[in-house]
Scaffold this motif. Structure first.
Motif, PDB file in Angstrom:
ATOM      1  N   THR A  33       6.115 -10.986   6.595  1.00 24.91           N
ATOM      2  CA  THR A  33       6.455 -11.667   5.465  1.00 24.91           C
ATOM      3  C   THR A  33       5.284 -11.615   4.392  1.00 24.91           C
ATOM      4  OG1 THR A  33       8.274 -12.842   6.421  1.00 24.91           O
ATOM      5  CG2 THR A  33       7.922 -13.303   4.197  1.00 24.91           C
ATOM      6  N   LEU A  34       4.211 -11.963   4.878  1.00 22.17           N
ATOM      7  CA  LEU A  34       2.978 -11.912   3.860  1.00 22.17           C
ATOM      8  C   LEU A  34       2.783 -10.460   3.581  1.00 22.17           C
ATOM      9  CD1 LEU A  34       0.738 -14.613   5.826  1.00 22.17           C
ATOM     10  CD2 LEU A  34       1.258 -14.649   3.425  1.00 22.17           C
ATOM     11  N   LEU A  35       2.777  -9.550   4.451  1.00 22.17           N
ATOM     12  CA  LEU A  35       2.603  -8.024   4.129  1.00 22.17           C
ATOM     13  C   LEU A  35       3.559  -7.609   3.059  1.00 22.17           C
ATOM     14  CD1 LEU A  35       1.541  -6.868   7.935  1.00 22.17           C
ATOM     15  CD2 LEU A  35       0.299  -6.904   5.516  1.00 22.17           C
ATOM     16  N   ASP A  36       4.871  -7.744   3.391  1.00 17.17           N
ATOM     17  CA  ASP A  36       5.972  -7.703   2.518  1.00 17.17           C
ATOM     18  C   ASP A  36       5.770  -8.325   0.970  1.00 17.17           C
ATOM     19  OD1 ASP A  36       7.212  -6.363   4.505  1.00 17.17           O
ATOM     20  OD2 ASP A  36       8.696  -8.006   4.943  1.00 17.17           O
ATOM     21  N   LEU A  37       5.390  -9.765   1.121  1.00 22.80           N
ATOM     22  CA  LEU A  37       4.869 -10.187  -0.242  1.00 22.80           C
ATOM     23  C   LEU A  37       3.826  -9.362  -0.961  1.00 22.80           C
ATOM     24  CD1 LEU A  37       5.292 -12.442  -2.312  1.00 22.80           C
ATOM     25  CD2 LEU A  37       3.976 -13.953  -0.833  1.00 22.80           C
ATOM     26  N   ALA A  38       2.782  -9.147  -0.121  1.00 24.77           N
ATOM     27  CA  ALA A  38       1.532  -8.409  -0.720  1.00 24.77           C
ATOM     28  C   ALA A  38       2.186  -7.007  -1.320  1.00 24.77           C
ATOM     29  CB  ALA A  38       0.596  -8.246   0.172  1.00 24.77           C
ATOM     30  N   PHE A  39       3.020  -6.402  -0.734  1.00 21.73           N
ATOM     31  CA  PHE A  39       3.510  -5.258  -1.366  1.00 21.73           C
ATOM     32  C   PHE A  39       4.281  -5.357  -2.678  1.00 21.73           C
ATOM     33  CE2 PHE A  39       6.844  -1.885  -1.839  1.00 21.73           C
ATOM     34  CZ  PHE A  39       6.127  -0.465  -1.385  1.00 21.73           C
ATOM     35  N   THR A  40       5.226  -6.563  -2.562  1.00 23.74           N
ATOM     36  CA  THR A  40       5.782  -6.706  -3.846  1.00 23.74           C
ATOM     37  C   THR A  40       5.255  -7.365  -4.988  1.00 23.74           C
ATOM     38  OG1 THR A  40       7.721  -7.509  -2.233  1.00 23.74           O
ATOM     39  CG2 THR A  40       7.915  -8.257  -4.535  1.00 23.74           C
ATOM     40  N   LEU A  41       3.831  -8.046  -4.597  1.00 23.23           N
ATOM     41  CA  LEU A  41       2.950  -8.413  -5.625  1.00 23.23           C
ATOM     42  C   LEU A  41       2.427  -7.059  -6.157  1.00 23.23           C
ATOM     43  CD1 LEU A  41       1.382 -11.400  -4.145  1.00 23.23           C
ATOM     44  CD2 LEU A  41       2.747 -11.418  -6.060  1.00 23.23           C
ATOM     45  N   GLY A  42       2.318  -6.083  -5.374  1.00 24.27           N
ATOM     46  CA  GLY A  42       1.517  -4.767  -5.949  1.00 24.27           C
ATOM     47  C   GLY A  42       2.710  -4.134  -7.119  1.00 24.27           C
ATOM     48  N   GLU A  43       3.876  -4.297  -6.374  1.00 26.54           N
ATOM     49  CA  GLU A  43       4.957  -3.617  -7.151  1.00 26.54           C
ATOM     50  C   GLU A  43       5.083  -4.145  -8.461  1.00 26.54           C
ATOM     51  OE1 GLU A  43       8.573  -1.836  -4.606  1.00 26.54           O
ATOM     52  OE2 GLU A  43       8.287  -4.176  -4.219  1.00 26.54           O
ATOM     53  N   SER A  44       5.050  -5.435  -8.652  1.00 26.96           N
ATOM     54  CA  SER A  44       5.075  -6.353  -9.822  1.00 26.96           C
ATOM     55  C   SER A  44       3.897  -6.066 -10.660  1.00 26.96           C
ATOM     56  CB  SER A  44       5.267  -7.880  -9.371  1.00 26.96           C
ATOM     57  OG  SER A  44       6.458  -8.070  -8.552  1.00 26.96           O
ATOM     58  N   HIS A  45       2.836  -5.946 -10.368  1.00 25.25           N
ATOM     59  CA  HIS A  45       1.507  -5.344 -11.027  1.00 25.25           C
ATOM     60  C   HIS A  45       1.709  -4.290 -11.593  1.00 25.25           C
ATOM     61  CE1 HIS A  45      -2.585  -5.735 -12.228  1.00 25.25           C
ATOM     62  NE2 HIS A  45      -3.041  -4.892 -11.392  1.00 25.25           N
ATOM     63  N   ALA A  46       2.142  -3.335 -10.972  1.00 27.27           N
ATOM     64  CA  ALA A  46       2.336  -1.952 -11.679  1.00 27.27           C
ATOM     65  C   ALA A  46       3.386  -1.939 -12.851  1.00 27.27           C
ATOM     66  CB  ALA A  46       2.940  -1.015 -10.572  1.00 27.27           C
ATOM     67  N   LEU A  47       4.670  -2.497 -12.298  1.00 30.48           N
ATOM     68  CA  LEU A  47       5.719  -2.860 -13.414  1.00 30.48           C
ATOM     69  C   LEU A  47       5.349  -3.675 -14.540  1.00 30.48           C
ATOM     70  CD1 LEU A  47       8.619  -3.209 -10.820  1.00 30.48           C
ATOM     71  CD2 LEU A  47       8.354  -1.286 -12.364  1.00 30.48           C
ATOM     72  N   ASP A  77      -6.619  -8.965   6.426  1.00 29.74           N
ATOM     73  CA  ASP A  77      -7.022  -9.038   4.687  1.00 29.74           C
ATOM     74  C   ASP A  77      -7.143  -7.571   4.515  1.00 29.74           C
ATOM     75  OD1 ASP A  77      -8.209 -10.537   2.458  1.00 29.74           O
ATOM     76  OD2 ASP A  77      -9.656  -9.052   2.722  1.00 29.74           O
ATOM     77  N   VAL A  78      -7.637  -6.547   4.881  1.00 29.78           N
ATOM     78  CA  VAL A  78      -7.511  -5.216   4.666  1.00 29.78           C
ATOM     79  C   VAL A  78      -6.103  -4.653   4.853  1.00 29.78           C
ATOM     80  CG1 VAL A  78      -7.983  -2.958   5.532  1.00 29.78           C
ATOM     81  CG2 VAL A  78      -9.820  -4.484   5.623  1.00 29.78           C
ATOM     82  N   GLN A  79      -5.128  -5.254   5.790  1.00 32.13           N
ATOM     83  CA  GLN A  79      -3.672  -4.847   5.667  1.00 32.13           C
ATOM     84  C   GLN A  79      -3.075  -5.410   4.498  1.00 32.13           C
ATOM     85  OE1 GLN A  79      -1.639  -5.956   9.203  1.00 32.13           O
ATOM     86  NE2 GLN A  79      -3.166  -4.989  10.615  1.00 32.13           N
ATOM     87  N   LEU A  80      -3.240  -6.522   4.100  1.00 34.06           N
ATOM     88  CA  LEU A  80      -2.538  -7.176   2.873  1.00 34.06           C
ATOM     89  C   LEU A  80      -3.195  -6.516   1.637  1.00 34.06           C
ATOM     90  CD1 LEU A  80      -3.277 -10.923   3.576  1.00 34.06           C
ATOM     91  CD2 LEU A  80      -1.359  -9.792   3.334  1.00 34.06           C
ATOM     92  N   ARG A  81      -4.283  -5.992   1.612  1.00 31.93           N
ATOM     93  CA  ARG A  81      -4.847  -5.317   0.194  1.00 31.93           C
ATOM     94  C   ARG A  81      -4.185  -3.934   0.300  1.00 31.93           C
ATOM     95  NH1 ARG A  81      -9.314  -8.419  -1.910  1.00 31.93           N
ATOM     96  NH2 ARG A  81      -9.655  -9.928  -0.480  1.00 31.93           N
ATOM     97  N   GLU A  82      -4.205  -3.322   1.534  1.00 31.84           N
ATOM     98  CA  GLU A  82      -3.707  -1.942   1.409  1.00 31.84           C
ATOM     99  C   GLU A  82      -2.015  -2.063   1.268  1.00 31.84           C
ATOM    100  OE1 GLU A  82      -4.214  -0.630   5.455  1.00 31.84           O
ATOM    101  OE2 GLU A  82      -6.353   0.082   5.000  1.00 31.84           O
ATOM    102  N   ARG A  83      -1.425  -2.935   1.644  1.00 35.24           N
ATOM    103  CA  ARG A  83       0.137  -3.280   1.231  1.00 35.24           C
ATOM    104  C   ARG A  83       0.333  -3.481  -0.281  1.00 35.24           C
ATOM    105  NH1 ARG A  83       4.108  -1.358   3.214  1.00 35.24           N
ATOM    106  NH2 ARG A  83       5.395  -3.156   2.953  1.00 35.24           N
ATOM    107  N   PHE A  84      -0.553  -4.210  -0.835  1.00 33.39           N
ATOM    108  CA  PHE A  84      -0.502  -4.415  -2.290  1.00 33.39           C
ATOM    109  C   PHE A  84      -0.992  -3.295  -3.025  1.00 33.39           C
ATOM    110  CE2 PHE A  84      -2.820  -5.204  -6.375  1.00 33.39           C
ATOM    111  CZ  PHE A  84      -2.044  -6.041  -7.012  1.00 33.39           C
ATOM    112  N   ASN A  85      -1.948  -2.401  -2.597  1.00 30.59           N
ATOM    113  CA  ASN A  85      -1.984  -1.188  -3.320  1.00 30.59           C
ATOM    114  C   ASN A  85      -1.045  -0.354  -3.015  1.00 30.59           C
ATOM    115  OD1 ASN A  85      -4.587  -1.984  -4.274  1.00 30.59           O
ATOM    116  ND2 ASN A  85      -5.805  -1.197  -2.395  1.00 30.59           N
ATOM    117  N   ALA A  86      -0.410  -0.155  -1.872  1.00 26.80           N
ATOM    118  CA  ALA A  86       0.522   0.740  -1.703  1.00 26.80           C
ATOM    119  C   ALA A  86       1.958   0.520  -2.467  1.00 26.80           C
ATOM    120  CB  ALA A  86       1.378   0.691  -0.151  1.00 26.80           C
ATOM    121  N   GLY A  87       2.188  -0.823  -2.714  1.00 24.95           N
ATOM    122  CA  GLY A  87       3.202  -1.255  -3.744  1.00 24.95           C
ATOM    123  C   GLY A  87       3.166  -0.824  -5.091  1.00 24.95           C
ATOM    124  N   PHE A  88       1.523  -1.033  -5.395  1.00 26.27           N
ATOM    125  CA  PHE A  88       1.348  -0.770  -6.887  1.00 26.27           C
ATOM    126  C   PHE A  88       1.482   0.632  -7.034  1.00 26.27           C
ATOM    127  CE2 PHE A  88      -1.929   0.698 -10.004  1.00 26.27           C
ATOM    128  CZ  PHE A  88      -1.825  -0.144 -10.934  1.00 26.27           C
TER     129      PHE A  88
END
Length: 145
Positions: A33-47, A77-88
């Motif tokens: 769920t944390l990884l999914d949230l990181a991805f979603t935060l990345g998406e939100s950042h881009a949008l 931590d690396v996984q979280l950041r990678e998920r954020f960047n992937a969402g972005f």
């Protein structure tokens, strides 16, 4: 800020302000769920940047706060950041300009983020010892004395 964005922010504040478990101490489902949230935060950042401009760091700063609160081990931590960047990257490629479609995508992403934050928040409340919940109660006011 619209009402839905405010609700997402409030859910994130609850997540950040509560008794946070260290990421490595979380159950596998919570880590996902944390990884999914990181991805979603990345998406939100881009949008958000599509309409507000490249200097807007609103959701990126929330991601930084998430990593600070979670105190994840280096690998996670690396996984979280990678998920954020992937969402972005996913949303930046899909929505190059600000229009009704990007705003609707932002709303859908906000609802998804709200649900993920609420899931994490509920798990933290069920894990918190009774004293920790009492410590988070509303502060006493002069009128209460």
């Amino acid at each position: 800020m619209n009402r839905l964005s405010l609700n997402v922010l409030l859910a994130f504040v609850v997540l950040s302000a509560g008794r946070a478990a260290l990421a490595q101490d979380r159950a596998p489902a919570e880590r996902q769920t944390l990884l999914d949230l990181a991805f979603t935060l990345g998406e939100s950042h881009a949008l958000r940047q599509v309409c507000e401009g490249g200097d807007d760091q609103y959701w990126r700063s929330r991601m930084v706060r998430l990593t600070e609160v979670e105190k994840a081990d280096q690998a996670f931590d690396v996984q979280l950041r990678e998920r954020f960047n992937a969402g972005f990257a996913a949303r930046q490629d899909a929505f190059p300009g600000c229009d009704d479609a990007s705003r609707q995508a932002e709303q859908r992403t906000a609802r998804k983020g709200q649900a993920l934050a609420a899931t994490l928040s509920r798990s933290m409340v069920t894990q918190a010892p009774p004293q920790a919940l009492q410590d988070q109660a509303a502060p006493e006011t002069v009128a209460d004395r």
